[in-house]
Design a protein around this motif. Structure first.
Motif, PDB file in Angstrom:
ATOM      1  N   GLU A  91       0.837  -1.201   0.000  1.00  0.00           N
ATOM      2  CA  GLU A  91       0.000   0.000   0.000  1.00  0.00           C
ATOM      3  C   GLU A  91       0.872   1.252   0.000  1.00  0.00           C
ATOM      4  N   GLN A  92       1.953   1.220   0.770  1.00  0.00           N
ATOM      5  CA  GLN A  92       2.870   2.354   0.793  1.00  0.00           C
ATOM      6  C   GLN A  92       3.509   2.562  -0.574  1.00  0.00           C
ATOM      7  N   ALA A  93       3.946   1.479  -1.207  1.00  0.00           N
ATOM      8  CA  ALA A  93       4.590   1.593  -2.516  1.00  0.00           C
ATOM      9  C   ALA A  93       3.614   2.130  -3.565  1.00  0.00           C
ATOM     10  N   ARG A  94       2.369   1.715  -3.505  1.00  0.00           N
ATOM     11  CA  ARG A  94       1.383   2.209  -4.466  1.00  0.00           C
ATOM     12  C   ARG A  94       1.106   3.691  -4.257  1.00  0.00           C
ATOM     13  N   ALA A  95       1.060   4.118  -2.996  1.00  0.00           N
ATOM     14  CA  ALA A  95       0.867   5.543  -2.717  1.00  0.00           C
ATOM     15  C   ALA A  95       2.063   6.356  -3.203  1.00  0.00           C
ATOM     16  N   GLN A  96       3.268   5.826  -3.025  1.00  0.00           N
ATOM     17  CA  GLN A  96       4.458   6.518  -3.502  1.00  0.00           C
ATOM     18  C   GLN A  96       4.483   6.587  -5.019  1.00  0.00           C
ATOM     19  N   ALA A 111       9.024   3.648  -9.515  1.00  0.00           N
ATOM     20  CA  ALA A 111       7.979   3.390  -8.523  1.00  0.00           C
ATOM     21  C   ALA A 111       7.151   2.168  -8.894  1.00  0.00           C
ATOM     22  N   ASP A 112       6.886   1.993 -10.194  1.00  0.00           N
ATOM     23  CA  ASP A 112       6.155   0.795 -10.636  1.00  0.00           C
ATOM     24  C   ASP A 112       6.944  -0.472 -10.294  1.00  0.00           C
ATOM     25  N   ALA A 113       8.235  -0.453 -10.591  1.00  0.00           N
ATOM     26  CA  ALA A 113       9.065  -1.623 -10.297  1.00  0.00           C
ATOM     27  C   ALA A 113       9.156  -1.860  -8.792  1.00  0.00           C
ATOM     28  N   SER A 114       9.232  -0.796  -8.011  1.00  0.00           N
ATOM     29  CA  SER A 114       9.279  -0.953  -6.551  1.00  0.00           C
ATOM     30  C   SER A 114       7.979  -1.541  -6.020  1.00  0.00           C
ATOM     31  N   THR A 115       6.865  -1.148  -6.606  1.00  0.00           N
ATOM     32  CA  THR A 115       5.579  -1.734  -6.192  1.00  0.00           C
ATOM     33  C   THR A 115       5.532  -3.221  -6.501  1.00  0.00           C
ATOM     34  N   GLN A 116       6.002  -3.586  -7.685  1.00  0.00           N
ATOM     35  CA  GLN A 116       6.044  -5.006  -8.036  1.00  0.00           C
ATOM     36  C   GLN A 116       7.000  -5.773  -7.130  1.00  0.00           C
ATOM     37  N   ALA A 117       8.105  -5.137  -6.730  1.00  0.00           N
ATOM     38  CA  ALA A 117       9.031  -5.781  -5.786  1.00  0.00           C
ATOM     39  C   ALA A 117       8.360  -5.977  -4.439  1.00  0.00           C
ATOM     40  N   ALA A 118       7.537  -5.020  -4.024  1.00  0.00           N
ATOM     41  CA  ALA A 118       6.824  -5.154  -2.747  1.00  0.00           C
ATOM     42  C   ALA A 118       5.805  -6.290  -2.803  1.00  0.00           C
ATOM     43  N   ILE A 119       5.168  -6.460  -3.959  1.00  0.00           N
ATOM     44  CA  ILE A 119       4.225  -7.581  -4.117  1.00  0.00           C
ATOM     45  C   ILE A 119       4.974  -8.910  -4.038  1.00  0.00           C
ATOM     46  N   ALA A 120       6.129  -8.975  -4.685  1.00  0.00           N
ATOM     47  CA  ALA A 120       6.939 -10.200  -4.603  1.00  0.00           C
ATOM     48  C   ALA A 120       7.421 -10.434  -3.181  1.00  0.00           C
ATOM     49  N   ALA A 121       7.755  -9.357  -2.474  1.00  0.00           N
ATOM     50  CA  ALA A 121       8.201  -9.503  -1.083  1.00  0.00           C
ATOM     51  C   ALA A 121       7.084 -10.041  -0.208  1.00  0.00           C
ATOM     52  N   ARG A 122       5.871  -9.645  -0.466  1.00  0.00           N
ATOM     53  CA  ARG A 122       4.742 -10.173   0.310  1.00  0.00           C
ATOM     54  C   ARG A 122       4.552 -11.668   0.020  1.00  0.00           C
TER      55      ARG A 122
END
Length: 507
Positions: free
Chosen positions: A87-92, A176-187
């Motif tokens: 959620e934080q990554a998507r907001a960023q 930011a898009d790549a960071s969001t995808q990385a956060a999804i993979a981290a989850r």
């Protein structure tokens, strides 16, 4: 106006083509054709795309384990933390994309000034020096006469838009898009890790419960042996040394009970943490003994290329590399000029009740071109820093890929070794069981003493304890294999039940 559409499209294409910095390309990484450890056991089989649900824990057929998994997916704090990071990554990402659109702000203000006494009444000659009517008062033969206070009322809108000529904002959005995808993979990685720990702890719990029951049975046998030895000493058929040995064996076996019980509680408490429950609540729920987890008859093993596609840590490292690459372009674009369009419109008056008159309307528009001339080397240093960070991310990605293959090979070999060890332990247990049966038959025929029966029974109980430990180790190696494969035995493209969106494939 008809020609504005093609012009706008041409301008947009021109702006898109002006994004500086390197375009991301996924690095080529070597991969083996197959895992060497996959041939170490006949239990391994090639993964069937038409079979498998992704619910690896359901392979064990344990309703309690299924319930705990669902509880962990819903309540585990690590998974919830990883969800919050998404959620934080998507907001960023939304914040990073905001500069692509014009910004508009509204304002309204009222200001009251006190005019200094030295400016309120000026002679005619000094009034001319002060600016005449521009000083804010009326001019007559005597000079300027200003009021003691002046009021100014304003209301309007300010707009600005920085054109993304060299792609700094677009690179920021790409990162930011790549960071969001990385956060999804981290989850997803958090889910794999949590469920792996849960499966290992649950297998350990069931094994400890089985071992504790066997230990209690062994203590009962040792007690009978001690009583029998004392009885034989009373009849002169055993020595004091025999009694001391029997007492020592009984004490040694009894000492294992509190240790095993403590380990059992520790396993329950570990499960409580994974499911976000209080320890005493989980103790009450898991107090009852249950059979140990059975091992699935076959373990599907993916191809190495599928492992790279499924493993969350590989996905996360690859997306982090994409983000770092985009940040290089972002840092490079900061060294180029920026073009901004500004404008404002509004109303201004010295009387509030007359503010809304059309004659008080005012506006302005402008274009600003700003170019960095001298920053003390800061912008160049920032670009070099971003390039070094991208190189680090690429090296980390390559290391993660190698670690994924190593983990899988280790898990395959470990599972095969534990399977072979369990076969030897099972053979020893069968031999001890046969020995017990023969000792019992001889005792019934009057050809052996009851001491021989109890001794054989103790050996059989000890071999059963070794069986329980070996079975737990085998299950834990199986769970390690599940983690190494990146989520278990599932059809390609299948999602774990916790995932709403899977990380998209890298460009």
């Amino acid at each position: 106006m008809r020609g504005t559409g093609p012009i706008a499209m041409a301008c947009a294409a021109l702006l898109a083509a002006c994004a500086v910095g390197p375009d991301y390309r996924k690095p080529d990484t070597p991969a083996p054709q197959a895992f060497s450890g996959a041939g170490a056991s006949p239990a391994y089989a090639a993964a069937d795309p038409a079979a498998g649900s992704g619910d690896w824990w359901s392979q064990f057929g344990d309703a309690e384990l299924d319930r705990l998994v669902q509880l962990a997916l819903a309540q585990n704090l690590d998974i919830q933390t990883a969800t919050a990071r998404i959620e934080q990554a998507r907001a960023q990402r939304e914040a990073a994309a905001a500069p692509l659109l014009p910004s508009l702000s509204g304002s309204a203000q009222g200001t009251r000034y006190r005019v200094p006494d030295s400016l309120r009444d000026l002679p005619e000659d000094e009034a001319a020096k002060a600016g005449g009517p521009a000083a804010g008062g009326a001019v007559d033969a005597a000079g300027i006469h200003l009021p003691s206070y002046l009021s100014v009322y304003q209301a309007g809108f300010d707009a600005s838009w920085e054109l993304d000529l060299f792609g700094r904002t677009r690179r920021a959005v790409e990162a930011a898009d790549a960071s969001t995808q990385a956060a999804i993979a981290a989850r997803r990685g958090a889910v794999v890790s949590v469920l792996g720990e849960l499966g290992s702890d649950y297998a350990s719990l069931r094994g400890l419960q089985a071992r504790l029951a066997l230990a209690r049975r062994t203590v009962d046998i040792e007690r009978q042996l001690l009583e029998l030895t004392r009885s034989r000493q009373g009849s002169g058929m055993a020595s004091e040394l025999d009694v001391e040995r029997a007492q020592a064996q009984f004490d040694t076996s009894s000492a294992q009970l509190p240790l095993l019980d403590a380990q059992r509680l520790q396993a329950i408490h570990a499960i409580a943490v994974l499911t976000a429950r209080l320890p005493e609540e989980m103790e009450a729920e898991l107090a009852a003994d249950a059979p140990q987890l059975p091992t699935p008859p076959q373990v599907p093993v993916d191809l190495p290329s599928d492992v790279l596609r499924k493993r969350p840590d590989v996905q996360q490292a690859e997306r982090q590399l994409a983000a770092a690459t985009a940040q290089v372009g972002q840092a490079e674009a900061a060294r180029f000029p920026t073009l901004s369009l500004t404008g404002s419109t509004g109303l201004a008056s010295d009387q509030l009740d007359q503010l809304l008159r059309h004659s008080n309307w005012t506006w302005n528009a402008g274009v600003a071109l700003t170019a960095p001339v001298f920053q003390g080397g800061e912008l160049e240093a920032n670009q070099r820093s971003a390039e070094a960070a991208a190189r680090q991310s690429e090296l980390q990605y390559r290391k993660t890929v190698l670690q994924a293959f190593s983990d899988t090979e280790d898990a395959l070999q470990g599972y095969a070794a534990q399977s072979q060890s369990l076969q030897s332990v099972d053979a020893a247990a069968r031999a001890n069981q046969l020995s017990l049966q023969r000792a019992t038959d001889l005792y019934k025929a009057g050809l052996a003493s009851y001491l021989d029966v109890l001794d054989a029974d103790r050996s059989y109980a000890q071999s059963q304890d070794q069986q329980a430990q070996a079975q737990v180790s085998r299950i834990q190696e199986l769970v390690a294999l599940y983690k190494a494969l990146g989520g278990g035995w599932q059809a390609p493209g299948a999602q774990l039940p916790d995932e709403a969106v899977a990380p998209p494939a890298a460009p």
